[in-house]
Motif scaffolding. Sequence first.
Motif, PDB file in Angstrom:
ATOM      1  N   ILE A  99      28.944  -8.187  -6.714  1.00 22.84           N
ATOM      2  CA  ILE A  99      28.160  -9.167  -7.112  1.00 22.84           C
ATOM      3  C   ILE A  99      27.260  -9.286  -5.553  1.00 22.84           C
ATOM      4  N   ILE A 100      25.833  -9.381  -5.773  1.00 23.45           N
ATOM      5  CA  ILE A 100      24.956  -9.090  -4.741  1.00 23.45           C
ATOM      6  C   ILE A 100      24.038 -10.523  -4.903  1.00 23.45           C
ATOM      7  N   ASP A 101      23.810 -11.104  -3.829  1.00 19.97           N
ATOM      8  CA  ASP A 101      22.872 -12.294  -3.865  1.00 19.97           C
ATOM      9  C   ASP A 101      21.421 -11.744  -3.453  1.00 19.97           C
ATOM     10  N   ALA A 102      20.513 -12.036  -4.249  1.00 19.44           N
ATOM     11  CA  ALA A 102      19.140 -11.505  -3.860  1.00 19.44           C
ATOM     12  C   ALA A 102      18.393 -12.228  -2.889  1.00 19.44           C
ATOM     13  N   SER A 103      18.790 -13.325  -2.733  1.00 22.57           N
ATOM     14  CA  SER A 103      18.149 -14.076  -1.882  1.00 22.57           C
ATOM     15  C   SER A 103      18.528 -13.720  -0.259  1.00 22.57           C
ATOM     16  N   GLU A 104      19.330 -12.633   0.030  1.00 28.29           N
ATOM     17  CA  GLU A 104      19.884 -12.416   1.286  1.00 28.29           C
ATOM     18  C   GLU A 104      18.949 -11.319   1.830  1.00 28.29           C
ATOM     19  N   ALA A 105      18.262 -10.352   1.298  1.00 25.98           N
ATOM     20  CA  ALA A 105      17.657  -9.377   1.845  1.00 25.98           C
ATOM     21  C   ALA A 105      16.133  -9.019   0.989  1.00 25.98           C
ATOM     22  N   PRO A 106      15.451  -8.238   1.630  1.00 25.23           N
ATOM     23  CA  PRO A 106      14.139  -7.999   0.852  1.00 25.23           C
ATOM     24  C   PRO A 106      14.493  -6.979  -0.399  1.00 25.23           C
ATOM     25  N   LEU A 107      13.532  -6.968  -1.121  1.00 19.83           N
ATOM     26  CA  LEU A 107      13.623  -6.123  -2.416  1.00 19.83           C
ATOM     27  C   LEU A 107      14.092  -4.683  -2.329  1.00 19.83           C
ATOM     28  N   GLY A 108      13.372  -4.080  -1.289  1.00 16.27           N
ATOM     29  CA  GLY A 108      13.558  -2.571  -1.123  1.00 16.27           C
ATOM     30  C   GLY A 108      15.254  -2.416  -0.721  1.00 16.27           C
ATOM     31  N   ARG A 109      15.488  -3.083   0.219  1.00 15.62           N
ATOM     32  CA  ARG A 109      16.907  -2.919   0.733  1.00 15.62           C
ATOM     33  C   ARG A 109      17.867  -3.359  -0.149  1.00 15.62           C
ATOM     34  N   ASN A 124       2.358  -9.733   2.387  1.00 20.17           N
ATOM     35  CA  ASN A 124       1.809 -10.137   1.210  1.00 20.17           C
ATOM     36  C   ASN A 124       2.115  -9.331  -0.039  1.00 20.17           C
ATOM     37  N   LYS A 125       3.054  -9.084  -0.363  1.00 20.38           N
ATOM     38  CA  LYS A 125       3.614  -8.379  -1.424  1.00 20.38           C
ATOM     39  C   LYS A 125       3.539  -9.264  -2.634  1.00 20.38           C
ATOM     40  N   MET A 126       3.848 -10.479  -2.203  1.00 18.50           N
ATOM     41  CA  MET A 126       3.694 -11.389  -3.591  1.00 18.50           C
ATOM     42  C   MET A 126       2.456 -11.603  -4.439  1.00 18.50           C
ATOM     43  N   LYS A 127       1.317 -11.129  -3.617  1.00 16.40           N
ATOM     44  CA  LYS A 127       0.018 -11.186  -4.304  1.00 16.40           C
ATOM     45  C   LYS A 127      -0.587  -9.611  -4.201  1.00 16.40           C
ATOM     46  N   ASP A 128      -0.012  -8.798  -3.388  1.00 12.48           N
ATOM     47  CA  ASP A 128      -0.623  -7.468  -3.276  1.00 12.48           C
ATOM     48  C   ASP A 128      -0.025  -6.469  -4.141  1.00 12.48           C
ATOM     49  N   LYS A 129       1.477  -6.749  -4.268  1.00 20.72           N
ATOM     50  CA  LYS A 129       1.844  -5.538  -5.252  1.00 20.72           C
ATOM     51  C   LYS A 129       1.565  -5.876  -6.649  1.00 20.72           C
TER      52      LYS A 129
END
Length: 142
Positions: free
Chosen positions: A17-27, A67-72
């Motif tokens: 089980i992994i918590d997505a709020s711990e690390a950035p999306l790529g890692r 700014n990935k939330m609006k640029d990706k």
Amino acid sequence: MKTYSAKPSDITRNWYIIDASEAPLGRLSTKIATLLTGKGKPSFTKHIDCGDFVVVINSDNLVVTGNKMKDKMYYRHSQYPGSLKEATLAEKMSKDSTDVIVLAVKGMLPKNKLMDERLARLKVYPGSEHKHEAQKPVKVSI
């Protein structure tokens, strides 16, 4: 000395089980892809699916840097002229936050016959509740 090659009957699958709020999306997605392929196991065999099950929670609280939330941007095309559709990461997150993690992991898996089976072992949930407590998943911190 002979090279070990795993057989499908020899494989034991663990639950993580992994918590997505711990690390950035790529890692996060590289760790998930490694667990799904089974590359961390000593019995890893390239042509046999040796991976484990991965449960991802809190996909609504996904962390991205800059700014990935609006640029990706995410693109899709139906192969008809003029049908290119695009959406930002923020739009994808508001629609379905689990899809963002699945697409990121899918991009990191090898493109072969085993990819669909590996993706089927990925379970992503938007909140902290999941229905896999009976499997006793081991918490993985990133």
